[in-house]
Design an enzyme around this catalytic site. Structure first.
Site, PDB file in Angstrom:
ATOM      1  N   ASP A  70      -9.155   2.320   8.141  1.00 35.11           N
ATOM      2  CA  ASP A  70      -7.572   2.246   8.333  1.00 35.11           C
ATOM      3  C   ASP A  70      -7.070   3.523   8.505  1.00 35.11           C
ATOM      4  O   ASP A  70      -8.082   4.435   8.491  1.00 35.11           O
ATOM      5  CB  ASP A  70      -7.258   1.682   6.935  1.00 35.11           C
ATOM      6  CG  ASP A  70      -5.713   1.391   6.810  1.00 35.11           C
ATOM      7  OD1 ASP A  70      -5.303   1.026   7.696  1.00 35.11           O
ATOM      8  OD2 ASP A  70      -5.180   1.904   5.769  1.00 35.11           O
TER       9      ASP A  70
ATOM     10  N   ASP B  65      -3.180   4.931   7.802  1.00 36.45           N
ATOM     11  CA  ASP B  65      -2.413   5.412   6.897  1.00 36.45           C
ATOM     12  C   ASP B  65      -2.741   5.351   5.328  1.00 36.45           C
ATOM     13  O   ASP B  65      -3.231   4.190   4.900  1.00 36.45           O
ATOM     14  CB  ASP B  65      -0.950   4.246   6.970  1.00 36.45           C
ATOM     15  CG  ASP B  65      -0.496   4.507   8.578  1.00 36.45           C
ATOM     16  OD1 ASP B  65      -0.420   5.538   9.041  1.00 36.45           O
ATOM     17  OD2 ASP B  65       0.139   3.517   9.004  1.00 36.45           O
TER      18      ASP B  65
ATOM     19  N   ASP C  28      -7.337   2.145   1.850  1.00 35.81           N
ATOM     20  CA  ASP C  28      -6.612   2.248   0.938  1.00 35.81           C
ATOM     21  C   ASP C  28      -5.738   1.204   0.189  1.00 35.81           C
ATOM     22  O   ASP C  28      -5.423   1.139  -0.830  1.00 35.81           O
ATOM     23  CB  ASP C  28      -5.700   3.416   0.973  1.00 35.81           C
ATOM     24  CG  ASP C  28      -4.308   2.661   1.843  1.00 35.81           C
ATOM     25  OD1 ASP C  28      -3.294   2.854   1.245  1.00 35.81           O
ATOM     26  OD2 ASP C  28      -4.480   2.276   2.869  1.00 35.81           O
TER      27      ASP C  28
END
Length: 225
Positions: free
Chosen positions: A8, A10, A184
């Site tokens: 991922d 961001d 995250d």
């Protein structure tokens, strides 16, 4: 057998949300009506918190903002955005993690819910050549129309995009000796569940709890901003 490492973007490889920061940047430089943009963005954030966000509606809001500009102008704005916002957010810990997989000659890709216009230069700056992102429709002059192509690259959509990308290479996830995915967010649990090595990376509270229950490793590359 080759291995694959997926990331991922961001709050995983960078300690910021590039989509949000792009909007803030446009407001700051006076490219959009800051009050109207902030009001609409707040509505979408409230929907996200309530679990009612329509990802297509949000993406077409973001892409509609991009569609207001001719391509040359928006590319110039993005260069300024990279210099002022993104470059300071490219931190050694992310490059070290990527290098570990590069040194192992793993197939590496970033897969993000943010659109390709915003994220392609970021992936390039990180040294990652494969990017799976929300795809904006382009007209004959390469201008962004404001429409989304295909399904969003969020939630289970990340699994779909990964499968389609691998299929074009006549591969599937099971063809790899190991598959890592670093994220995250609890929104990425569908993809985390299908790789052999899910890694909760700078995880939010919901993903951290899920990872603890599943026995998944958790790492912190940096403090979230």
């Amino acid at each position: 057998m080759p291995n694959i490492a997926l990331f991922d973007l961001d709050h995983t490889l960078i300690p910021i949300d590039s989509d949000y920061e792009w909007g803030q940047f446009l407001c700051r430089v006076g490219a959009v009506d800051a009050e109207a943009f902030a009001r609409r963005n707040a509505d979408f954030f409230a929907q996200y918190q309530a679990g009612t966000l329509d990802p297509v509606e949000y993406l077409e809001f973001a892409l509609g903002t991009l569609a207001q500009f001719p391509r040359q102008k928006i590319d110039e704005l993005h260069q300024q955005f990279m210099h002022e916002v993104i470059q300071p957010a490219l931190l050694p810990a992310a490059f070290d993690l990527l290098k570990k997989h590069q040194d192992q000659e793993d197939l590496i890709a970033i897969i993000t819910a943010t659109n390709r216009f915003v994220t392609a230069p970021i992936a390039q700056a990180l040294g990652v050549s494969h990017l799976l992102a929300a795809e904006p429709e382009l007209d004959a002059a390469n201008n962004i129309t404001g429409k989304l192509l295909g399904v969003p690259t969020s939630g289970a959509g990340k699994v779909i995009h990964l499968q389609n990308w691998l299929a074009k290479q006549e591969k599937q996830l099971s063809d790899f000796g190991s598959s890592h995915f670093y994220s995250d967010s609890h929104n990425d649990i569908p993809l985390l569940e299908v790789v052999t090595h899910p890694v909760a990376t700078n995880p939010n509270a919901r993903l951290s709890a899920h990872a603890l229950a599943k026995g998944w490793p958790q790492i912190q590359l940096f403090d979230k901003q």
